[in-house]
Design a protein around this motif. Structure first.
Motif, PDB file in Angstrom:
ATOM      1  N   HIS A   1     -11.435  -5.582   5.595  1.00  0.00           N
ATOM      2  CA  HIS A   1     -10.305  -4.917   6.330  1.00  0.00           C
ATOM      3  C   HIS A   1     -10.503  -4.895   7.907  1.00  0.00           C
ATOM      4  CE1 HIS A   1      -6.927  -2.140   6.789  1.00  0.00           C
ATOM      5  NE2 HIS A   1      -7.528  -1.158   6.986  1.00  0.00           N
TER       6      HIS A   1
ATOM      7  N   LYS B   1      -0.315   4.513  -0.623  1.00  0.00           N
ATOM      8  CA  LYS B   1      -1.282   5.475  -0.515  1.00  0.00           C
ATOM      9  C   LYS B   1      -0.467   6.687   0.127  1.00  0.00           C
ATOM     10  CE  LYS B   1      -3.632   3.643   3.508  1.00  0.00           C
ATOM     11  NZ  LYS B   1      -4.796   2.811   3.911  1.00  0.00           N
TER      12      LYS B   1
ATOM     13  N   ARG C   1      -1.965  -7.226   2.464  1.00  0.00           N
ATOM     14  CA  ARG C   1      -1.670  -5.754   1.996  1.00  0.00           C
ATOM     15  C   ARG C   1      -0.935  -5.168   3.127  1.00  0.00           C
ATOM     16  NH1 ARG C   1      -7.471  -6.686   2.321  1.00  0.00           N
ATOM     17  NH2 ARG C   1      -7.624  -4.981   3.971  1.00  0.00           N
TER      18      ARG C   1
ATOM     19  N   VAL D   1       0.979  -1.155  -0.129  1.00  0.00           N
ATOM     20  CA  VAL D   1       0.089  -0.012  -0.005  1.00  0.00           C
ATOM     21  C   VAL D   1       0.985   1.393   0.126  1.00  0.00           C
ATOM     22  CG1 VAL D   1      -1.848   1.254   1.295  1.00  0.00           C
ATOM     23  CG2 VAL D   1      -1.739  -1.297   1.283  1.00  0.00           C
TER      24      VAL D   1
ATOM     25  N   ASN E   1      -3.799  -6.404   6.836  1.00  0.00           N
ATOM     26  CA  ASN E   1      -2.908  -5.423   6.687  1.00  0.00           C
ATOM     27  C   ASN E   1      -1.427  -5.743   7.680  1.00  0.00           C
ATOM     28  OD1 ASN E   1      -3.947  -5.123   9.390  1.00  0.00           O
ATOM     29  ND2 ASN E   1      -3.732  -2.919   9.738  1.00  0.00           N
ATOM     30  N   THR E   2      -0.874  -4.825   7.846  1.00  0.00           N
ATOM     31  CA  THR E   2       0.423  -5.126   8.492  1.00  0.00           C
ATOM     32  C   THR E   2       0.401  -5.681   9.787  1.00  0.00           C
ATOM     33  OG1 THR E   2       1.806  -3.143   7.767  1.00  0.00           O
ATOM     34  CG2 THR E   2       2.761  -3.940   9.611  1.00  0.00           C
TER      35      THR E   2
ATOM     36  N   ARG F   1     -16.772   0.992   7.540  1.00  0.00           N
ATOM     37  CA  ARG F   1     -16.280   2.480   6.715  1.00  0.00           C
ATOM     38  C   ARG F   1     -16.788   2.201   5.360  1.00  0.00           C
ATOM     39  NH1 ARG F   1      -9.775   3.219   6.906  1.00  0.00           N
ATOM     40  NH2 ARG F   1      -9.842   1.439   5.273  1.00  0.00           N
TER      41      ARG F   1
ATOM     42  N   GLY G   1       1.363  -2.063   4.433  1.00  0.00           N
ATOM     43  CA  GLY G   1       1.539  -0.586   4.393  1.00  0.00           C
ATOM     44  C   GLY G   1       2.490  -0.146   5.499  1.00  0.00           C
ATOM     45  N   ILE G   2       2.295   0.003   6.593  1.00  0.00           N
ATOM     46  CA  ILE G   2       3.277   0.667   7.613  1.00  0.00           C
ATOM     47  C   ILE G   2       4.454  -0.219   7.776  1.00  0.00           C
ATOM     48  CG2 ILE G   2       2.232  -0.066   9.859  1.00  0.00           C
ATOM     49  CD1 ILE G   2       2.994   3.654   9.541  1.00  0.00           C
TER      50      ILE G   2
ATOM     51  N   TYR H   1       1.415   6.572  12.097  1.00  0.00           N
ATOM     52  CA  TYR H   1       1.115   6.754  10.574  1.00  0.00           C
ATOM     53  C   TYR H   1       0.683   8.160  10.348  1.00  0.00           C
ATOM     54  CZ  TYR H   1      -0.784   1.904  10.750  1.00  0.00           C
ATOM     55  OH  TYR H   1      -0.993   0.371  10.761  1.00  0.00           O
TER      56      TYR H   1
ATOM     57  N   TYR I   1       2.884   6.991   2.509  1.00  0.00           N
ATOM     58  CA  TYR I   1       3.019   7.186   3.864  1.00  0.00           C
ATOM     59  C   TYR I   1       3.848   8.301   4.037  1.00  0.00           C
ATOM     60  CZ  TYR I   1       0.218   2.871   4.953  1.00  0.00           C
ATOM     61  OH  TYR I   1      -0.586   1.870   5.099  1.00  0.00           O
TER      62      TYR I   1
ATOM     63  N   PHE J   1      -8.366   1.829  -3.669  1.00  0.00           N
ATOM     64  CA  PHE J   1      -9.220   1.246  -2.521  1.00  0.00           C
ATOM     65  C   PHE J   1     -10.650   2.261  -2.606  1.00  0.00           C
ATOM     66  CE2 PHE J   1      -5.516  -0.101   0.223  1.00  0.00           C
ATOM     67  CZ  PHE J   1      -5.526  -1.210  -0.080  1.00  0.00           C
TER      68      PHE J   1
ATOM     69  N   LYS K   1     -15.013  -5.192  -2.252  1.00  0.00           N
ATOM     70  CA  LYS K   1     -14.848  -4.836  -0.674  1.00  0.00           C
ATOM     71  C   LYS K   1     -15.895  -5.051   0.303  1.00  0.00           C
ATOM     72  CE  LYS K   1     -12.387  -1.746   2.213  1.00  0.00           C
ATOM     73  NZ  LYS K   1     -11.753  -0.609   2.190  1.00  0.00           N
TER      74      LYS K   1
END
Ligand SMILES: *Cc1c(COP(=O)(O)O)cnc(C)c1O
Length: 367
Positions: free
Chosen positions: A164, A38, A221, A36, A205-206, A135, A223-224, A351, A42, A83, A128
Motif C-alpha cells: 500500500h 470498508k 484497489r 474497497v 489505491n485511487t 502500518r 476506494g474513495i 475520507y 465510506y 484487509f 501484505k
C-alpha cells in the motif's frame, strides 16, 4: 424498525457506476478491479454499493471481518478480501468464505493452523508486504520464513501479494512512491523465485491508479474514487458526486440583541437576528470544529452559516437574510466541492467527513 429520521443521505448509484467506469477506462484490458467498501462503504451503504456493482468488479475488500460477514449475509457472492483480520476472527473468516490478508508471522501461523486442522485445500489468502507505510505487513526479509511455512502447506494458496502506498496523492512524494514501487517489485520477483509461481500483484489505491499507471499490475484497489473523489480538483472534476446530505428546518427563532445561542452561549447577538434549528449534530458527523461560521448549509439556494456551537444532535444556522420557514429543506452537501470545503473547514479530509456520517442518518438510494 424503519429509519424515520428526516435527515437523509442520498446515495446515487448511477454516479457510482459512472465513477467505476471512469476508473476502468484508465486500466489495461486485463487489469482487474477491487472496490474497497470498508467503513459502511465510506459512510454510505456498503450493501447497496456492493449490490449495484457486484457484476462489474473482481473483488470487494473491507477492513474488518464483521464488515465482510455483513456483505455475505446480504447475499454478496463476489470474493471479499479482509484487509485487517484479527486472530480471534479467523474461524469466522473461513465460515463466511472471506479471504484474509495475512501480514505477520503470528496471523499467518494462526491461520495455517485453522486451514490445516479443517483440512482445507488451497484456501485463498493474500500476503501484505510493508514497503514504507509502516502500518501492517511483512518485510522483504520475512520471505524466508514465509517460504518455509508455506511451501509444503497445501491448505492455503497465495492468491495475491500486495502493498500500500503511503503518499500516492502527493506529487512532492513521487520519489518515495517510486521507491515503494521498486521495493514491491523486488519482493514479488523474490517470491516467484522462492515459490515457483506468480500470484496476482496489486498496489494502487485511487490516487495510485491516477498517478502510477506503471504500477497497476494485475489488479487495483479503488476506494474513495467510487464516491467521486480523485484527491485533486482536476481528477475530481471528471467524476460524479454520489452523496448528498439533506435535512429540514425544525424551528425558527428570532434572537434579540444581547441574547445568546446554544451551549456555552457560543454566540451573542449584536442585533436582532433569525436562526433555524436543523436536526443534525456532531454525533452525526458535523464536527464541532464547524461551529461559529466555519460550517454552512444551503437553504432555498442561499448560504446559511452555522451559528454558535454545534450540539450533539442539532445545529443552529443564521437565516436573518434568507426567506424560509419551518419544514423547509436544508442542504448540507450535494457536491464534491461542498464536501471538501466542509472537510477543510473542520481540519480534515473528505475520507473522514464521509465516514463520520452516523448510522442513525437515514439512507436513500437513487438509481
Ligand atoms: C482503504 C484502502 C484502499 C482504498 O484507498 P482509497 O484512497 O480510498 O482509494 C486501498 N487499499 C488499502 C489497503 C486500504 O486500506
Amino acid at each position: 424498525m424503519k429509519n424515520n429520521h428526516v435527515t437523509t443521505l442520498e446515495i446515487d448509484l448511477t454516479a457510482v457506476k459512472f465513477n467505476l467506469n471512469h476508473f476502468k477506462s484508465l486500466l489495461k484490458k486485463d487489469t482487474k478491479i477491487l472496490v474497497v467498501i470498508k467503513a459502511f462503504g465510506y459512510g454510505s451503504d456498503a450493501i447497496e454499493i456492493a449490490k449495484s456493482i457486484q457484476d462489474n468488479v473482481s473483488y470487494f475488500a473491507v477492513a474488518y471481518t464483521d464488515e465482510g460477514i455483513a456483505l455475505r449475509k446480504a447475499g454478496i457472492k463476489t470474493p471479499i478480501m479482509v484487509f485487517h483480520p484479527q486472530e480471534k476472527n479467523l474461524e469466522l473468516i473461513i465460515e463466511y468464505c472471506l479471504e484474509p490478508c495475512l501480514y505477520s508471522k503470528r496471523i499467518l501461523s494462526q491461520f495455517l493452523l485453522f486451514t490445516s486442522t479443517l483440512e482445507h485445500s488451497e484456501y485463498p489468502v493474500h500476503l501484505k508486504f510493508n514497503t514504507g507505510l509502516n502500518r501492517l505487513g511483512f518485510k522483504e526479509s520475512d520471505l524466508d520464513f514465509i517460504t518455509s511455512y508455506l511451501s509444503d502447506n497445501k491448505s492455503v494458496k497465495v492468491t495475491s501479494i500486495f502493498s500500500h502506498l503511503a503518499a500516492s496523492e502527493d506529487k512532492n512524494e513521487k520519489e518515495f512512491s517510486k521507491s515503494q514501487i521498486h521495493l514491491f517489485e523486488k519482493i514479488a520477483a523474490k517470491f516467484v523465485v522462492h515459490f515457483g509461481f506468480k500470484p496476482m500483484m496489486h498496489l494502487c489505491n485511487t490516487s495510485g491508479i491516477i498517478n502510477y499507471p506503471e504500477a497497476h499490475y494485475d489488479m487495483v484497489r479503488l476506494g474513495i474514487g467510487i464516491y467521486g473523489f480523485g484527491n485533486e480538483d482536476y481528477e475530481t472534476s471528471k467524476l460524479k458526486n454520489v452523496l448528498s446530505l439533506t435535512s429540514v428546518i425544525s424551528q425558527i427563532h428570532t434572537i434579540e440583541k444581547g441574547e445568546s445561542i446554544g451551549y456555552n452561549r457560543g454566540f451573542i447577538a449584536t442585533k436582532t437576528i433569525r436562526t433555524a434549528t436543523i436536526p443534525i449534530g456532531h454525533a452525526d458527523g458535523i464536527s464541532r470544529r464547524l461551529s461559529n461560521g466555519k460550517g454552512y448549509v444551503t437553504i432555498n439556494t442561499e448560504k446559511s452559516l452555522i451559528i454558535g456551537n454545534v450540539c450533539m444532535d442539532m445545529i443552529m444556522v443564521d437565516v436573518t437574510d434568507i426567506e424560509c420557514e419551518e419544514g423547509d429543506k436544508v442542504l448540507i452537501f450535494n457536491s464534491q466541492k461542498n464536501i471538501e470545503t466542509l472537510a477543510k473547514n473542520s481540519d480534515t479530509i473528505s475520507y473522514e467527513l464521509l465516514t463520520a456520517i452516523s448510522q442513525r442518518i437515514k439512507r436513500t438510494i437513487i438509481s
